[in-house]
Design an enzyme around this catalytic site. Structure first.
Site, mmCIF file in Angstrom:
data_model
loop_
_atom_site.group_PDB
_atom_site.id
_atom_site.type_symbol
_atom_site.label_atom_id
_atom_site.label_comp_id
_atom_site.label_asym_id
_atom_site.label_seq_id
_atom_site.Cartn_x
_atom_site.Cartn_y
_atom_site.Cartn_z
ATOM 1 N N CYS A 341 -6.990 -31.871 -66.316
ATOM 2 C CA CYS A 341 -5.878 -32.627 -65.730
ATOM 3 C C CYS A 341 -4.790 -32.873 -66.782
ATOM 4 O O CYS A 341 -4.161 -31.937 -67.245
ATOM 5 C CB CYS A 341 -6.381 -33.902 -65.080
ATOM 6 S SG CYS A 341 -5.192 -34.585 -63.893
ATOM 7 N N HIS A 425 -10.816 -32.311 -61.563
ATOM 8 C CA HIS A 425 -11.864 -33.242 -61.982
ATOM 9 C C HIS A 425 -13.150 -32.897 -61.229
ATOM 10 O O HIS A 425 -13.116 -32.341 -60.128
ATOM 11 C CB HIS A 425 -11.483 -34.687 -61.637
ATOM 12 C CG HIS A 425 -10.307 -35.217 -62.378
ATOM 13 N ND1 HIS A 425 -10.337 -35.481 -63.724
ATOM 14 C CD2 HIS A 425 -9.052 -35.544 -61.954
ATOM 15 C CE1 HIS A 425 -9.171 -35.955 -64.104
ATOM 16 N NE2 HIS A 425 -8.376 -36.002 -63.058
#
Length: 502
Positions: A341, A425
């Site tokens: 991310c 994630h």
């Protein structure tokens, strides 16, 4: 049955999240249709529901304890800190803007009470019981007027309150008494009693104190939970400045191969979803450590740059500490680096950020052929794909839009040599993919590490949740707890002076 309970705490990190999950798992094993609820959560560890709503990971974990799908109603207000004094406000799973703490507590929070009560009513209408989690302490007298997560929600919904205290910290009796004594009479009437958490030793030595506490407050203790290692799953705390030296709980089983694998996670500011690495720590022979010094990367077989709520700030922090140069050297030497991310974004060529930091165009580390532009709309998805020949599931939470201009495809991102990057994630919770990735890392690092062929992260998570349920079943007065959930706080509980200040 249409019951409910609020699990409050004498302090932050008293164990509210795990106690709530434990009660949920105990109830569902009794055949009760139960749901978790937290009116307002402050956390950088979040999750995306199937309908694309962002909620705290603790509530997603509690939903798993209940064996139900998480929804936005389980955490209607999520605050994601962007610094010491401001947070992004996520309402019913969608960001609605940035707000200072003064602005939020100055009126916005109070206006949200109707919204959170509506969400709670929605859950209560479709479940036999709803177990609610408070935040911090209910005796924060400076915030009581605008409170919507502790006594505000308890009084608004008529919920009995169980106060959890961490005896491992010390001072638990004073904390229990003081918590009740600083509440208004109407709030005190809902505080049914106490639950002692993290006790070490012989419970009989504690019993005289519990009897005296009952005499002082007129309230009973519903259980004494023993200290157990490795139960702090999916923590809320994303505000730690540094986690250096912290090691995620690892499996007890010995390595399958001849070597262990050492993983260093850069403890960047405003780190988000550091629970991504829990699946790695669950592998026998994998050691995961959070670091903040370049010399701590020297013996690491894999360096992870995790997600962050402040990508540009994290980039500056890496450069200030010399970690950026150390990571660049690793990449040049074909030693494994993984960016997740925000960590993926800062590995790219440049970042255009007029949203999160408002820093404009900033040069990245230049290790991946990626250009990032921050969009005001947040990406909230649950993607499914394939990588390294294995099926992968994940979830995305980010404002940054990445344009991948070269490199080898890797999930939504790319890899160049042994430098990898993705927005996803949770991808490492996919067992086959995790094993394939660790084999690549071990080969690049020259380690004779072999992933265990049968580690199931989902099964390990279920075992943890069952352990929480066992704690409640074996160490709490479940008959009394059942009556509390079903019938509410006992009548006639005494008032403990002085009460809340005027």
């Amino acid at each position: 049955m249409n019951g409910g309970l609020l699990v409050a705490g004498t302090t932050s990190d008293a164990g509210k999240s795990v106690v709530t999950a434990g009660i949920c798992r105990w109830l569902v094993r009794q055949g009760v249709k139960v749901a978790p609820f937290k009116a307002q959560n402050m956390s950088l560890n979040s999750f995306v529901t199937r309908e694309g709503a962002e909620i705290g990971r603790a509530q997603a974990m509690q939903a798993q304890a209940c064996r139900v799908e998480p929804t936005a109603h389980m955490n209607p207000v999520l605050l994601k800190p962007g610094g010491e004094r401001s947070s992004q406000v996520v309402l019913l799973g969608r960001p609605v803007g940035e707000m200072s703490a003064r602005g939020y507590h100055g009126g916005r929070q109070e206006r949200l009470l109707g919204t959170v009560l509506d969400s709670l009513a929605e859950l209560r209408a479709s479940h036999d019981a709803v177990i609610c989690e408070g935040a911090g302490s209910p005796a924060e007298i400076n915030l009581r007027r605008t409170d919507i997560v502790n006594m505000g929600i308890a009084r608004g919904a008529g919920l009995p309150v169980l106060v959890v205290g961490d005896i491992d910290r010390g001072g638990v009796f004073a904390s229990f008494f003081g918590t009740v004594a600083l509440l208004a009479p109407e709030d005190q009437a809902l505080v049914a009693g106490f639950l002692v958490n993290k006790f070490r030793g012989d419970v009989s030595l504690l019993e005289p104190g519990l009897e005296m506490l009952h005499g002082l407050t007129g309230r009973r203790t519903y259980g004494v939970l023993p200290f157990r290692h490795g139960l702090g799953i999916d923590e809320e705390d994303g505000l730690r400045v540094s986690l250096r030296g912290t090691v995620r709980e690892s499996a007890v089983a010995p390595p399958v191969g001849e070597d262990v694998l050492r993983i260093a996670v850069c403890a960047v500011p405003l780190m988000s979803n550091f629970t991504d690495v829990d699946a790695l720590a669950a592998e026998p022979g994998v050691v995961v450590r959070f670091v903040d010094r370049p010399e701590e990367l020297a013996d690491a077989d894999l360096v992870i740059v995790p997600g962050t709520r402040g990508t540009v700030r994290a980039l500056e922090w890496l450069r200030e500490r010399g970690l950026a140069d150390a990571i660049a050297r690793r990449a040049a030497e074909q030693r494994p680096v993984l960016g997740i991310c925000g960590g993926f974004q800062l590995l790219g060529e440049h970042i255009e950020d007029d949203v999160e930091s408002r820093a404009g165009r900033v040069d990245g580390l230049g290790l991946l052929p990626v250009r990032v532009r921050f969009d005001r709309e947040k990406t909230l998805t649950r993607p499914v794909g394939e990588a390294l020949g294995e099926r992968v599931e994940g979830y995305e939470i980010h404002h940054g839009v990445a344009e991948v201009v070269a490199g080898e495809p890797f999930l939504d991102g790319c890899r160049v040599g042994q430098t990898w990057g993705t927005h996803w994630h949770g991808s490492l919770e996919s067992d086959g993919f995790r094993r394939a990735f660790l084999r690549e890392v071990a080969a690049a690092a020259g380690r004779r590490f072999v992933p265990a062929p049968d580690t199931s992260f989902a099964a390990l998570r279920e075992e943890q949740l069952d352990r929480l349920g066992d704690l409640i079943e074996h160490h709490a007065d479940t008959d009394a707890l059942w009556r509390l959930i079903e019938s509410g706080a006992p009548q006639g509980l005494p008032f403990i002076p002085p009460g809340a200040p005027a």
